[in-house]
Design a protein around this motif. Structure first.
Motif, mmCIF file in Angstrom:
data_model
loop_
_atom_site.group_PDB
_atom_site.id
_atom_site.type_symbol
_atom_site.label_atom_id
_atom_site.label_comp_id
_atom_site.label_asym_id
_atom_site.label_seq_id
_atom_site.Cartn_x
_atom_site.Cartn_y
_atom_site.Cartn_z
ATOM 1 N N LEU A 1 -2.038 -13.226 -7.846
ATOM 2 C CA LEU A 1 -1.614 -14.367 -8.654
ATOM 3 C C LEU A 1 -0.186 -14.829 -8.359
ATOM 4 C CD1 LEU A 1 -2.341 -16.371 -10.873
ATOM 5 C CD2 LEU A 1 -1.599 -14.671 -12.564
ATOM 6 N N PRO A 2 0.778 -13.903 -8.183
ATOM 7 C CA PRO A 2 2.151 -14.363 -7.871
ATOM 8 C C PRO A 2 2.239 -15.212 -6.606
ATOM 9 C CG PRO A 2 2.174 -12.062 -8.520
ATOM 10 C CD PRO A 2 0.731 -12.436 -8.373
ATOM 11 N N LEU A 3 1.346 -15.005 -5.654
ATOM 12 C CA LEU A 3 1.376 -15.784 -4.424
ATOM 13 C C LEU A 3 1.034 -17.248 -4.684
ATOM 14 C CD1 LEU A 3 -0.373 -13.243 -2.013
ATOM 15 C CD2 LEU A 3 2.070 -13.513 -2.523
ATOM 16 N N PHE A 4 0.304 -17.517 -5.764
ATOM 17 C CA PHE A 4 0.021 -18.893 -6.162
ATOM 18 C C PHE A 4 1.139 -19.451 -7.053
ATOM 19 C CE2 PHE A 4 -4.126 -17.103 -5.145
ATOM 20 C CZ PHE A 4 -4.683 -18.107 -4.367
ATOM 21 N N TYR B 1 -8.653 -3.139 -10.793
ATOM 22 C CA TYR B 1 -8.804 -4.297 -9.921
ATOM 23 C C TYR B 1 -8.293 -5.597 -10.547
ATOM 24 C CZ TYR B 1 -11.399 -1.093 -7.002
ATOM 25 O OH TYR B 1 -11.746 -0.020 -6.213
ATOM 26 N N PRO B 2 -8.547 -5.856 -11.849
ATOM 27 C CA PRO B 2 -7.913 -7.033 -12.456
ATOM 28 C C PRO B 2 -6.386 -6.965 -12.396
ATOM 29 C CG PRO B 2 -9.703 -6.269 -13.835
ATOM 30 C CD PRO B 2 -9.524 -5.230 -12.769
ATOM 31 N N ALA B 3 -5.815 -5.764 -12.599
ATOM 32 C CA ALA B 3 -4.356 -5.617 -12.533
ATOM 33 C C ALA B 3 -3.841 -5.875 -11.120
ATOM 34 C CB ALA B 3 -3.948 -4.216 -12.992
ATOM 35 N N MET B 4 -4.588 -5.440 -10.118
ATOM 36 C CA MET B 4 -4.186 -5.705 -8.737
ATOM 37 C C MET B 4 -4.195 -7.200 -8.444
ATOM 38 S SD MET B 4 -5.931 -2.617 -6.527
ATOM 39 C CE MET B 4 -5.199 -3.237 -5.013
ATOM 40 N N GLN C 1 4.206 -3.346 -7.811
ATOM 41 C CA GLN C 1 3.707 -2.015 -8.159
ATOM 42 C C GLN C 1 4.100 -1.613 -9.573
ATOM 43 O OE1 GLN C 1 5.374 0.295 -5.006
ATOM 44 N NE2 GLN C 1 3.774 -0.225 -3.537
ATOM 45 N N VAL C 2 5.346 -1.898 -9.955
ATOM 46 C CA VAL C 2 5.803 -1.549 -11.305
ATOM 47 C C VAL C 2 4.997 -2.322 -12.340
ATOM 48 C CG1 VAL C 2 7.753 -1.613 -12.910
ATOM 49 C CG2 VAL C 2 8.115 -0.899 -10.546
ATOM 50 N N ALA C 3 4.754 -3.610 -12.083
ATOM 51 C CA ALA C 3 3.948 -4.422 -13.004
ATOM 52 C C ALA C 3 2.535 -3.862 -13.128
ATOM 53 C CB ALA C 3 3.909 -5.872 -12.527
ATOM 54 N N ARG C 4 1.940 -3.484 -11.998
ATOM 55 C CA ARG C 4 0.576 -2.941 -12.025
ATOM 56 C C ARG C 4 0.517 -1.613 -12.773
ATOM 57 N NH1 ARG C 4 -1.781 0.913 -9.312
ATOM 58 N NH2 ARG C 4 -0.031 1.090 -7.852
ATOM 59 N N GLN C 5 1.497 -0.733 -12.532
ATOM 60 C CA GLN C 5 1.508 0.568 -13.200
ATOM 61 C C GLN C 5 1.590 0.412 -14.711
ATOM 62 O OE1 GLN C 5 4.829 2.481 -11.321
ATOM 63 N NE2 GLN C 5 3.701 2.951 -9.441
ATOM 64 N N PHE D 1 0.817 -1.214 0.000
ATOM 65 C CA PHE D 1 0.000 0.000 0.000
ATOM 66 C C PHE D 1 0.855 1.270 0.000
ATOM 67 C CE2 PHE D 1 -2.771 -3.238 1.821
ATOM 68 C CZ PHE D 1 -3.925 -3.052 1.077
ATOM 69 N N VAL D 2 2.175 1.119 0.008
ATOM 70 C CA VAL D 2 3.082 2.266 0.021
ATOM 71 C C VAL D 2 3.497 2.585 -1.407
ATOM 72 C CG1 VAL D 2 5.274 3.178 0.870
ATOM 73 C CG2 VAL D 2 3.942 1.602 2.293
ATOM 74 N N ASN D 3 3.302 3.831 -1.845
ATOM 75 C CA ASN D 3 3.713 4.238 -3.185
ATOM 76 C C ASN D 3 5.223 4.182 -3.317
ATOM 77 O OD1 ASN D 3 1.064 4.768 -4.020
ATOM 78 N ND2 ASN D 3 1.144 6.844 -3.169
#
Length: 432
Positions: A360-363, A351-354, A336-340, A191-193
């Protein structure tokens, strides 16, 4: 003949530009130390523990040669990206927010952009997965030292709750206690930018020198006796050289995010060359001395330090500091870089990007929680995703940038220039 005069900007327009300038000054706040720390930390990730074993198995000639060559290649790749960002009209002084995927979108169009996003996502998430695995193993090691065992949900003819006295599981596991601890610690950092994360990056930067210094001293004072004979000029296992070196010098994909935040007075070239020179020098010194300090290194140097180094307490503290203070903060940065990149270029909604970048990486991590499974993952993802996104794409983007700039500068009239820009921007790139 009627001459049209260009009207002077209205007062409202001038005020709007002033407001925009003030916003940029408030947003571009990362100085030289912050940028250097961010780039160095991007290189001092999950690949560090594999360097001494690389030197011991492959010898010192080829790894040193590879580090020197790829230091130059990596630095040039970064500067290619920086120049391509500047070549976009209206972004000469990095006024806009241009991510890595935005460059592919602008210079190549939608199809190439989606391909680029795939490799970019693979590079960022594979590095995050490696950090999660190493941090989980460290957390499991702490658990078993406190309670005598660590626990996990083992996959073996079904699911069963099992324990491990070594802190590692030789069977496939769905999750372990250390894995759950890692997730809990990672969530708040997500949650930190990135600009708010810079102070954490600076702290991790200085901690890295302390940790590596201890590992070098620990290798000199190894209870197994420091032996230069353990390091041969040419070893008998050369297959991992490219993968490990590429992983440790691949940081191009995070550079646009840094450029978007750096202050105007920060010299990008000086920052980049300083970061790569510092890290390559440290890698070579650490690899040579670490290889001489311990017999039979096999992959993860952290495991060797925890089990075979004296004094044990200091060795444990340094390995835990590396995983929790250096690897852990880098995990949400990759997310964060991937989401941006996905959201700025409208590949996905917020929300899909989040979900794709944070959940997804946690799986994806789960198959690699098993002991001994990470090395093959490091080798293959480094060659397939990390090298492509960090070394191949920057060169291709730069060559395309030269073509665009030639067309743009060769035009003589404003109308022609506008037409050229619109033709390139027809790919619907968004520069905020």
């Amino acid at each position: 003949m009627t001459v049209e005069r260009t009207p002077l900007p209205r007062r409202g327009a001038r005020l709007q530009r002033a407001v925009t300038l003030n916003r940029l000054l408030r947003a571009k706040t990362v100085g030289f130390l912050g940028g250097l720390s961010l780039l160095v930390n991007a290189m001092s990730g999950p690949g560090i523990p594999f360097v001494p074993a690389l030197f011991q198995k492959s010898g010192w000639v080829l790894p040193i040669f590879a580090f020197v060559v790829f230091t130059i290649v990596s630095s040039l790749s970064v500067l290619f990206i920086v120049e391509a960002m500047q070549a976009i009209p209206g972004n000469k002084h990095f006024q806009g927010t241009v991510e890595f995927g935005t460059l592919i979108n602008f210079y190549f169009g939608k199809k190439a952009h989606l391909t680029g996003q795939f490799f970019l996502y693979g590079a960022l998430i594979s590095q995050a997965v490696q950090s999660i695995v190493l941090t989980s193993q460290a957390a499991d090691d702490i658990t078993r030292r406190i309670f005598g065992n660590t626990w996990g949900l083992v996959i073996n003819n079904g699911l069963r709750w099992d324990h491990s006295g070594s802190g590692l599981f030789d069977q496939p596991v769905l999750f372990t206690v250390g894995y759950l601890v890692t997730i809990v610690l990672t969530i708040p950092l997500g949650f930190v930018n990135l600009d708010d994360n810079i102070q954490i990056q600076i702290g991790a930067f200085f901690l890295m020198f302390v940790v590596l210094l201890h590992w070098i001293v620990a290798s000199f004072t190894s209870p197994e006796v420091f032996k230069p004979s353990r390091l041969l000029p040419i070893g008998d296992e050369l297959s991992s050289v490219a993968g490990v070196v590429l992983l440790n010098l691949a940081f191009t994909v995070v550079v646009p995010s840094w450029i978007n935040l750096k202050r105007k007075d920060v010299n990008a070239q000086l920052t980049v060359w300083s970061a790569t020179t510092i890290m390559s020098t440290l890698y070579i010194i650490f690899g040579i001395i670490g290889a001489m300090g311990y017999e039979g290194l096999d992959g993860d140097f952290l495991k060797t330090l925890r089990e075979r180094s004296n004094p044990a307490a200091i060795a444990l503290a340094s390995t835990y500091a590396f995983t929790f203070c250096m690897l852990l903060p880098g995990i949400p940065v990759n997310f964060q870089v991937a989401r941006q990149n996905l959201t700025q270029n409208r590949v996905m909604g917020k929300y899909p990007a989040m979900f794709v970048c944070f959940v997804l990486p946690l799986f994806i991590v789960i198959p690699f929680l098993r002991n001994g499974s990470l090395q093959a993952f490091v080798d293959w993802t480094s060659l397939l995703f990390v090298s492509t996104a960090n070394f191949v794409f920057p060169l291709v983007i730069y060559l395309r940038c030269l073509t665009f700039r030639k067309d743009y500068n060769a035009s003589r009239g404003k109308d022609i220039k506008i037409k050229i820009v619109l033709e390139w921007r027809f790919k619907k790139v968004l520069i905020n």
